[in-house]
Design a protein around this motif. Structure first.
Motif, PDB file in Angstrom:
ATOM      1  N   GLU B 319       2.022  -8.343   9.398  1.00 38.36           N
ATOM      2  CA  GLU B 319       1.645  -9.663   8.892  1.00 38.36           C
ATOM      3  C   GLU B 319       2.242  -9.861   7.505  1.00 38.36           C
ATOM      4  OE1 GLU B 319      -2.408 -11.986   7.620  1.00 38.36           O
ATOM      5  OE2 GLU B 319      -2.563 -10.327   9.045  1.00 38.36           O
ATOM      6  N   GLU B 320       3.082 -10.863   7.365  1.00 41.59           N
ATOM      7  CA  GLU B 320       3.737 -11.056   6.076  1.00 41.59           C
ATOM      8  C   GLU B 320       2.744 -11.636   5.071  1.00 41.59           C
ATOM      9  OE1 GLU B 320       7.851 -12.953   4.328  1.00 41.59           O
ATOM     10  OE2 GLU B 320       7.624 -12.678   6.472  1.00 41.59           O
ATOM     11  N   PRO B 321       2.528 -10.962   3.945  1.00 45.44           N
ATOM     12  CA  PRO B 321       1.555 -11.468   2.979  1.00 45.44           C
ATOM     13  C   PRO B 321       2.119 -12.634   2.179  1.00 45.44           C
ATOM     14  CG  PRO B 321       2.546  -9.449   2.159  1.00 45.44           C
ATOM     15  CD  PRO B 321       3.154  -9.711   3.498  1.00 45.44           C
ATOM     16  N   ALA B 322       1.282 -13.641   1.925  1.00 46.82           N
ATOM     17  CA  ALA B 322       1.706 -14.779   1.106  1.00 46.82           C
ATOM     18  C   ALA B 322       1.275 -14.533  -0.331  1.00 46.82           C
ATOM     19  CB  ALA B 322       1.061 -16.054   1.632  1.00 46.82           C
ATOM     20  N   LEU B 323       1.951 -15.205  -1.267  1.00 46.87           N
ATOM     21  CA  LEU B 323       1.533 -15.122  -2.670  1.00 46.87           C
ATOM     22  C   LEU B 323       0.186 -15.819  -2.792  1.00 46.87           C
ATOM     23  CD1 LEU B 323       4.622 -15.936  -4.927  1.00 46.87           C
ATOM     24  CD2 LEU B 323       3.230 -13.888  -5.033  1.00 46.87           C
ATOM     25  N   ARG B 324      -0.823 -15.101  -3.250  1.00 49.61           N
ATOM     26  CA  ARG B 324      -2.148 -15.699  -3.409  1.00 49.61           C
ATOM     27  C   ARG B 324      -2.539 -15.645  -4.874  1.00 49.61           C
ATOM     28  NH1 ARG B 324      -6.142 -12.325  -1.064  1.00 49.61           N
ATOM     29  NH2 ARG B 324      -4.748 -10.552  -1.347  1.00 49.61           N
ATOM     30  N   GLU B 325      -3.226 -16.672  -5.325  1.00 57.28           N
ATOM     31  CA  GLU B 325      -3.694 -16.647  -6.706  1.00 57.28           C
ATOM     32  C   GLU B 325      -4.953 -15.797  -6.783  1.00 57.28           C
ATOM     33  OE1 GLU B 325      -3.364 -20.196  -8.787  1.00 57.28           O
ATOM     34  OE2 GLU B 325      -4.155 -19.355 -10.638  1.00 57.28           O
ATOM     35  N   TRP B 336      -4.140  -6.459   0.421  1.00 61.16           N
ATOM     36  CA  TRP B 336      -5.256  -5.617  -0.022  1.00 61.16           C
ATOM     37  C   TRP B 336      -5.395  -5.593  -1.541  1.00 61.16           C
ATOM     38  CZ3 TRP B 336      -7.951  -4.290   4.143  1.00 61.16           C
ATOM     39  CH2 TRP B 336      -7.289  -4.262   5.386  1.00 61.16           C
ATOM     40  N   ALA B 337      -4.826  -6.552  -2.212  1.00 62.99           N
ATOM     41  CA  ALA B 337      -4.792  -6.521  -3.673  1.00 62.99           C
ATOM     42  C   ALA B 337      -6.171  -6.325  -4.296  1.00 62.99           C
ATOM     43  CB  ALA B 337      -4.148  -7.792  -4.204  1.00 62.99           C
ATOM     44  N   GLU B 338      -7.194  -7.045  -3.767  1.00 69.27           N
ATOM     45  CA  GLU B 338      -8.528  -6.944  -4.373  1.00 69.27           C
ATOM     46  C   GLU B 338      -9.079  -5.531  -4.233  1.00 69.27           C
ATOM     47  OE1 GLU B 338      -7.629  -9.270  -2.224  1.00 69.27           O
ATOM     48  OE2 GLU B 338      -8.227 -11.263  -2.926  1.00 69.27           O
ATOM     49  N   ASP B 339      -8.918  -4.949  -3.042  1.00 67.50           N
ATOM     50  CA  ASP B 339      -9.463  -3.607  -2.805  1.00 67.50           C
ATOM     51  C   ASP B 339      -8.733  -2.551  -3.628  1.00 67.50           C
ATOM     52  OD1 ASP B 339     -11.378  -4.428  -0.905  1.00 67.50           O
ATOM     53  OD2 ASP B 339      -9.767  -4.636   0.577  1.00 67.50           O
ATOM     54  N   ASP B 341      -7.263  -3.159  -6.488  1.00 66.55           N
ATOM     55  CA  ASP B 341      -7.621  -3.408  -7.875  1.00 66.55           C
ATOM     56  C   ASP B 341      -9.000  -2.817  -8.193  1.00 66.55           C
ATOM     57  OD1 ASP B 341      -7.068  -4.508 -10.423  1.00 66.55           O
ATOM     58  OD2 ASP B 341      -8.485  -6.128 -10.000  1.00 66.55           O
ATOM     59  N   SER B 342      -9.922  -2.932  -7.246  1.00 70.01           N
ATOM     60  CA  SER B 342     -11.278  -2.445  -7.506  1.00 70.01           C
ATOM     61  C   SER B 342     -11.378  -0.937  -7.310  1.00 70.01           C
ATOM     62  CB  SER B 342     -12.276  -3.151  -6.580  1.00 70.01           C
ATOM     63  OG  SER B 342     -12.037  -2.753  -5.244  1.00 70.01           O
ATOM     64  N   GLY B 343     -10.345  -0.345  -6.735  1.00 71.10           N
ATOM     65  CA  GLY B 343     -10.365   1.106  -6.559  1.00 71.10           C
ATOM     66  C   GLY B 343     -10.889   1.530  -5.196  1.00 71.10           C
ATOM     67  N   THR B 344     -11.241   0.576  -4.360  1.00 71.88           N
ATOM     68  CA  THR B 344     -11.722   0.912  -3.021  1.00 71.88           C
ATOM     69  C   THR B 344     -10.626   1.599  -2.210  1.00 71.88           C
ATOM     70  OG1 THR B 344     -12.842  -1.212  -3.196  1.00 71.88           O
ATOM     71  CG2 THR B 344     -13.070  -0.026  -1.109  1.00 71.88           C
ATOM     72  N   ILE B 345      -9.408   1.119  -2.397  1.00 72.41           N
ATOM     73  CA  ILE B 345      -8.280   1.751  -1.716  1.00 72.41           C
ATOM     74  C   ILE B 345      -7.509   2.585  -2.729  1.00 72.41           C
ATOM     75  CG2 ILE B 345      -6.113   1.342  -0.498  1.00 72.41           C
ATOM     76  CD1 ILE B 345      -7.290  -1.189   0.626  1.00 72.41           C
ATOM     77  N   GLN B 346      -7.336   3.851  -2.436  1.00 73.92           N
ATOM     78  CA  GLN B 346      -6.619   4.750  -3.333  1.00 73.92           C
ATOM     79  C   GLN B 346      -5.214   5.043  -2.777  1.00 73.92           C
ATOM     80  OE1 GLN B 346      -7.466   6.183  -6.323  1.00 73.92           O
ATOM     81  NE2 GLN B 346      -9.221   4.784  -6.353  1.00 73.92           N
ATOM     82  N   PRO B 347      -4.276   5.357  -3.648  1.00 73.47           N
ATOM     83  CA  PRO B 347      -2.940   5.676  -3.143  1.00 73.47           C
ATOM     84  C   PRO B 347      -2.926   7.026  -2.418  1.00 73.47           C
ATOM     85  CG  PRO B 347      -3.064   6.042  -5.502  1.00 73.47           C
ATOM     86  CD  PRO B 347      -4.343   5.387  -5.105  1.00 73.47           C
ATOM     87  N   ARG B 348      -1.967   7.185  -1.534  1.00 72.17           N
ATOM     88  CA  ARG B 348      -1.782   8.476  -0.875  1.00 72.17           C
ATOM     89  C   ARG B 348      -1.579   9.564  -1.917  1.00 72.17           C
ATOM     90  NH1 ARG B 348       2.209   6.242   1.896  1.00 72.17           N
ATOM     91  NH2 ARG B 348       3.666   7.653   0.869  1.00 72.17           N
TER      92      ARG B 348
END
Lengths: 298, 369, 355
Positions: B319-325, B336-339, B341-348
């Protein structure tokens, strides 16, 4: 601004130097260029002042007819030919035709080649494809063979010969200029000129051509040497200028090749003239190449 | 700039000087020299939208091959757009031609990366700088000379430079000559494509300061294209980050560095070496694996998913992500920007290099901002 | 005894009757496992120094004018070519900015790697091939075994630099000289390559000389840094000390002129005025004096030499070649250093007077 002042001081010390004047300075520093230029000047003087320099006319009979013509003597430094004409005088007059053919044929080839190369390189696409395939076709025939064919076709008038020799150089110039233009066409300074709004013709003549022409100039100098050999070659094969009164080095060689055994001077001196005039252009061409080629620049 | 421009009054009031809408620039690619089988087009720019406000500097960053240079050149119509619109002061640049295009070009100019190749080596400085004047018939003869001297003075070059040739100058000086040329016609917009990256650091600062002074004095608008994030942040008001032909994040300069929302921006920022061993020793770095995919065959879904350390099993691949404000004036193209940013999703874990710690103990005493 | 000992290395170039004084006497030691940075701007002589050490200066323009480069008890500058070539392959290796300069474009990577391995390490054909694959794997090239069959141009910029590094480390050299190894690469790729170099140094125990213009790069990788200007070292210190307490006006100028990502945005950058010295004459005074706010009469007349700043010697030594090192309060004012606590401001450090 202190930086500007410092730079101003530095700039006013040295003379401005363009790329052309830089190249010219390098040419002058090159001893090979001096030798080439000296030789060329010598031949030009011979050609221009032939009536003053030559002791006799080119067709003037000063000795007697002889099966084995006399070799060099104090009176006739290059000896006499079988019709009793002075070889020195004939060689001096011969410079006229050789230089003329060199200049005119290259001028013809250069002007056609430049137009075709510029059109091809600048416009590209289909035009380029058509022109270049045609040039390939011409290149696939050995240049000298092509000249022979053209002379046979057009006749042996002086202009026809120069035209024929000139035509053989067209694809070389066209390809060279095209390649050079292609390399420059996408250069940043050309893009910069386009972004300013510079129209196409000015783009080509002010920006692209002056930066692409250098290798062509070198090639033109070298091509004059080839033209001199070609006209000598044509004459040797009996396809030289049909006016028998025109003294021509190649023709001397052809007429006297059979006498090489007994009267070497008849072949030796005109042959020498061909060799040295060709050498002159080659030395000059090489010196120009060294002066202009950016890869050799410090 | 007193020319009457074909402008509709609605956009005249607009604060946006440039508005780019869904711009696409494809380059045909042919394999085979003679029988050109048509390959996939190179999608250098593939659906890019942004605006540049009057008087601001918009930074455009990304790695080589991301399409940032193509965007800049298309803005000046050096390339033709494949699709989309570019409105300059309300005029669609793509639809202009001939005289109208020429007239518009007077208002936008370009500064190039390589100060060695962007000046015609066979022209002297006076001719280079006055070229735009000549082309647009704005000044001739002594008037042009006066203007050239004025311009050289503005960029901090002595008048004696006028009859010199480019090869007689250093890199920094040549870049000033290029600037003088672009200023000759009093443009509104300057597209500066990596204007300092070919220069030594001590010279870079001179040119950056000059660019800033010129903006203040002449009210210029800049599109500043560069790969050096520290320089871009220094000079820009807002920054757009590009990856593989698309914009992945746009934010005010400080905000982008303080709170990057797109994983690519995070990786990019963490990769910039900081001239401070204490900082280098203590920070975590995200090391991206692999290379940039080919723009002829970009990945499906989110283009960054093949290298993204935060990639999720759903949405990213298809799914191609659109630019969201996501915050005021801060847009990002990540599902997944919000997750993140909040730390819910961590990098590999394997994408994160441990802090170096170790070697510079003597510097560790220094507090780090 | 150090692994590599460079003493008073001088290099000059002469072309068309002009002499360029590229390197004017640099000295340093390198111990096993050391990571040493040489930082400077283009033309300062940093790359020329490394070429000179390996005897691969462009001929005939460049020549070593004086000095010694002692490796393992032998002066590399006087060794016969044959022996030098052997050392170049086995003990000291080089990574270039453009890896293509060290790769042959018409041979596969496998061919080039195995050839080096077989000649220098005396491995058999099979062993060499296996070793080549494991080396490529080691530097992080995916599908190493497959990619061995590729030609250099088939690799991307970052991967090509990995191949270049592989070529360099193939024979487990004791010293690796990397000349701007990441300058041509994008930041994310640069980060990968620097990470690789760090790992190699740590795990293989190689000594590294990193030549670069980027202060950020040395900050992250080198223990000790030399700052070079106009062919001479102007400041040398442990990297942490150098960045926290730079004392040469040129070093300070460099640090002040680059915008930093991790600090608050500055209104204006502080460029170093003027342009680098044209090096067509032998330096007899401080080469930086024309661009320096601290220059005094001495700076214009006498050549400053590297001197210890404070008592520290050996590996912790901080040396500066300057008649008027930047005073501490100026560093504080420039934001490079925190204001010293518990000290009076205006307290002049006494090395000031020593110098």
């Amino acid at each position: 601004m202190s930086i500007a002042e410092a730079e101003a001081a530095q700039l006013s010390v040295e003379q401005p130097s363009g790329l052309w004047s830089d190249a010219w300075r390098r040419v002058r520093r090159n001893p090979a260029a001096w030798v080439g230029a000296g030789l060329l000047l010598f031949f030009v003087i011979c050609a221009v002042f032939a009536p003053l320099l030559a002791p006799y006319g080119p067709q003037e009979t000063v000795g007697s007819l002889a099966a084995v013509p006399p070799g060099p003597t104090a009176e006739y430094p290059f000896g006499l030919d079988e019709q009793g004409r002075d070889v020195l005088s004939r060689v001096i007059y011969g410079a006229r035709l050789s230089l003329l053919v060199g200049l005119v044929s290259v001028a013809i080839g250069l002007s056609l080649g430049l137009v075709l190369g510029a059109v091809s390189g600048y416009f590209g696409g289909r035009v380029d494809g058509v022109i270049m395939r045609f040039m390939d076709l011409m290149l696939s025939i050995p240049g000298f063979l092509l000249a022979i064919g053209l002379v046979t076709l057009l006749g042996r008038g002086l202009f026809q010969i120069m035209f024929a020799i000139g035509i053989t150089t067209v694809p070389i110039f066209a390809r060279l200029l095209r390649g050079s233009i292609l390399a420059q066409r996408e250069a940043d300074y050309v893009l910069a000129a386009r972004s300013v709004g510079t129209p196409g013709f000015r783009l080509l003549t002010v920006h692209i051509l002056p930066n692409s022409i250098a290798p062509v100039i070198v090639q033109a100098t070298l091509a004059m040497a080839t033209a001199i050999i070609d006209v000598a070659g044509l004459s040797f094969l009996g396809l030289g200028p049909n006016d028998p009164s025109l003294p021509e080095w190649g023709k001397f060689l052809a007429e006297n090749a059979a006498r090489l055994q007994n009267s070497a001077h008849l072949v030796f001196f005109p042959g020498f003239a061909v060799v040295f005039s060709v050498l002159a252009f080659n030395l000059l061409g090489d010196a120009l190449r060294e002066a202009i080629d950016p890869k050799l620049r410090a | 700039m007193t020319d009457t421009q074909p402008v509709d009054t609605a956009t005249r009031q607009d604060t946006d000087l440039v508005r780019v809408e869904d711009l696409k620039v494809y380059f045909p690619s042919n394999d085979g020299l003679i029988f050109g089988r048509k390959g996939n087009d190179i999608r250098a720019v593939d659906g890019v939208s942004f605006t540049i406000r009057r008087g601001e500097t918009l930074g455009l960053v990304g790695e080589s091959g991301c399409g940032k240079t193509t965007v800049g050149r298309t803005l000046l119509r050096l390339y033709d757009p494949t699709a989309g619109r570019i409105l300059f002061d309300g005029n669609d640049i793509a639809s202009l031609s001939g005289r109208n295009l020429r007239r518009l070009r007077r208002r936008m100019q370009m500064v190039f990366q390589d100060p060695y190749s962007s000046l015609n080596p066979r022209q002297n400085v006076a001719n280079i700088v006055s070229e735009p004047l000549r082309v647009h018939g704005l000044a001739k003869g002594s008037e042009a000379d006066r203007r050239v001297h004025e311009l050289l003075d503005i960029v901090g070059l002595p008048a004696a430079a006028a009859n010199r040739y480019p090869h007689e100058f250093s890199g920094g000086q040549r870049q000033r000559i290029g600037l003088a040329r672009s200023l000759a016609v009093n443009p509104d917009l300057i597209v500066a494509d990596e204007p300092v990256s070919a220069l030594d650091v001590s010279i870079q600062a001179q040119v950056i300061n000059l660019l800033e002074d010129l903006q203040n004095d002449l009210g210029l608008t800049y599109l500043f294209i560069a790969h050096d994030l520290a320089v871009v942040r220094h000079i820009s008001d807002r920054i757009a980050v590009m990856y593989l032909g698309t914009i992945v994040e746009v934010a005010p300069a400080d905000e982008l560095y303080a709170r990057p929302l797109h994983p690519y921006t995070k990786a990019l920022l963490s990769a910039v070496p900081i001239p401070d061993p204490a900082v280098e020793a203590s920070r975590e770095r995200i090391i991206l694996t692999g290379d940039l995919p080919s723009p002829a065959n970009p990945p499906s879904g989110c283009r960054f998913h093949t290298r993204c350390p935060y990639r999720q099993p759903t949405r990213c691949d298809d799914e191609e992500p659109a630019l969201r404000e996501l915050a005021s004036g801060h847009t990002a193209a990540c599902h997944w920007a919000e997750d993140i940013d909040s730390g819910t999703i961590q990098p590999r874990q394997d994408a994160v290099a441990a802090p170096l710690g170790g070697h510079s103990g003597d510097a560790a005493a220094r507090p780090v901002a | 005894m150090p692994l590599l000992e460079v003493r008073d290395l001088q290099v000059r170039f002469s072309t068309r009757g002009k002499t360029v004084y590229a390197v004017n006497g640099i000295s340093f030691d390198l111990d096993p496992g050391d990571t040493l940075g040489i930082v400077g701007e283009s033309g300062c002589g940093k790359s020329v120094s490394s070429l000179a050490m390996l005897g691969i200066l462009p001929k005939p323009a460049g020549r070593v004018h004086g000095g010694q480069v002692v490796f393992d008890g032998e002066d590399l500058l006087t060794l016969p070519d044959e022996r030098l070539r052997h050392i170049r392959g086995n003990d000291i290796a080089m990574v270039f900015q453009d890896p293509m300069t060290s790769l042959n474009p018409v041979l596969t990577v496998s061919r080039q790697l195995t050839e080096a391995l077989r000649t220098h390490l005396d491995l058999g054909k099979k062993e060499a091939a296996a070793e080549a694959a494991s080396l490529l794997d080691r530097v992080g090239i995916p599908d190493a075994r497959q990619r061995l069959r590729d030609y250099p141009h088939q690799f991307s910029g970052g991967m090509r630099q990995r191949v270049g590094i592989t070529m360099a480390i193939a024979c487990r050299p004791k010293v690796l000289i990397a000349d701007e190894p990441t300058t041509a690469l994008d930041v994310t790729i640069q980060a990968q390559i620097l990470e690789l170099l760090r790992t190699l140094v740590r795990e293989e125990g190689m000594a590294l000389i990193l030549v670069t213009h980027d202060l950020g790069v040395v900050a992250g990788i080198c223990e000790r840094t030399h700052v070079m200007y106009a062919g001479r070292f102007v400041e040398t210190a442990p990297t942490g000390e150098l960045f926290a307490n730079p004392r040469h006006p040129y070093t300070v100028g460099l640090l002040k002129s680059v915008p930093r990502l991790d600090a608050a945005r500055k209104q204006r950058l502080d460029p170093i005025g003027g342009a680098p010295r044209d090096q067509t004459s032998e330096p007899t005074a401080c080469a930086f004096a024309p661009r320096c706010a601290y220059a005094s009469t001495e700076s214009w007349e006498q050549l400053p030499v590297l001197r210890e700043l404070d008592g520290a010697t050996g590996p912790a030594a901080h040396r500066v070649a300057c008649w008027n090192p930047v005073p501490e309060q100026d560093l504080v004012a420039a934001g490079i250093r925190q204001a010293p606590t518990g000290r009076q401001t205006g307290d002049q450090p006494d090395e000031e007077r020593q110098a």
